[in-house]
Design a protein around this motif. Structure first.
Motif, PDB file in Angstrom:
ATOM      1  N   UNK A  31      -1.857  -1.966  -7.071  1.00 42.73           N
ATOM      2  CA  UNK A  31      -2.468  -2.805  -6.040  1.00 42.73           C
ATOM      3  C   UNK A  31      -2.294  -2.195  -4.649  1.00 42.73           C
ATOM      4  N   UNK A  32      -1.156  -1.526  -4.423  1.00 42.66           N
ATOM      5  CA  UNK A  32      -0.871  -0.927  -3.124  1.00 42.66           C
ATOM      6  C   UNK A  32      -1.460   0.473  -2.976  1.00 42.66           C
ATOM      7  N   UNK A  33      -1.875   1.058  -4.087  1.00 42.48           N
ATOM      8  CA  UNK A  33      -2.305   2.446  -4.051  1.00 42.48           C
ATOM      9  C   UNK A  33      -1.132   3.366  -3.771  1.00 42.48           C
ATOM     10  N   UNK A  34       0.026   2.978  -4.292  1.00 38.59           N
ATOM     11  CA  UNK A  34       1.268   3.713  -4.055  1.00 38.59           C
ATOM     12  C   UNK A  34       1.894   4.080  -5.400  1.00 38.59           C
ATOM     13  N   UNK A  35       2.965   4.819  -5.329  1.00 36.00           N
ATOM     14  CA  UNK A  35       3.682   5.172  -6.553  1.00 36.00           C
ATOM     15  C   UNK A  35       4.804   4.166  -6.812  1.00 36.00           C
ATOM     16  N   UNK A  36       5.292   4.166  -8.027  1.00 33.13           N
ATOM     17  CA  UNK A  36       6.436   3.323  -8.344  1.00 33.13           C
ATOM     18  C   UNK A  36       7.665   3.805  -7.581  1.00 33.13           C
ATOM     19  N   UNK A  37       7.748   5.093  -7.312  1.00 33.90           N
ATOM     20  CA  UNK A  37       8.840   5.639  -6.518  1.00 33.90           C
ATOM     21  C   UNK A  37       8.854   5.079  -5.107  1.00 33.90           C
ATOM     22  N   UNK A  38       7.663   4.846  -4.543  1.00 31.74           N
ATOM     23  CA  UNK A  38       7.571   4.238  -3.214  1.00 31.74           C
ATOM     24  C   UNK A  38       8.189   2.848  -3.243  1.00 31.74           C
ATOM     25  N   UNK A  39       7.862   2.068  -4.267  1.00 27.86           N
ATOM     26  CA  UNK A  39       8.440   0.725  -4.386  1.00 27.86           C
ATOM     27  C   UNK A  39       9.951   0.786  -4.571  1.00 27.86           C
TER      28      UNK A  39
END
Length: 108
Positions: A31-39
């Motif tokens: 949904x964020x267009x990000x990686x799981x590492x970012x989260x």
């Protein structure tokens, strides 16, 4: 039906609760267009502490995703993750102080 912890018999009110941890890490990252590492980095920075499922998997709320999106915007502009988290923390503290001040002025 058995009432849930909020007293609702069907749990439908969870869909309206912005703090209900409805999203898996994978879904949140998509949904964020990000990686799981970012989260994970937001969790490590202490900005977003996701709830955990019974199996230990991270679950995110809409409120947490809004915070993560704000961090993502700052990071995309070149701000370090830790600095972006601090900025958002300070912004939230400022908004809360402004809200309290407005309430006090209205009551006084």
């Amino acid at each position: 039906m058995i009432p849930d912890q909020n007293g609702s018999a069907d749990g439908a009110d969870k869909f309206d609760d912005e703090h209900y941890p409805a999203y898996t890490m994978g879904r949140a990252a998509d949904m964020l267009g990000a990686t799981q590492g970012f989260l994970r980095s937001l969790d490590e920075a202490g900005l977003i502490v996701p709830q955990r499922s019974a199996g230990g998997h991270r679950r995110y709320s809409r409120h947490q995703l809004r915070l993560a999106a704000r961090v993502r915007e700052l990071v995309d502009q070149g701000t370090a993750v830790e600095a972006a988290c601090r900025i958002i923390t300070l912004e939230d503290q400022l908004h809360e102080a402004q809200r309290v001040n407005a309430e006090l002025r209205a009551d006084g």
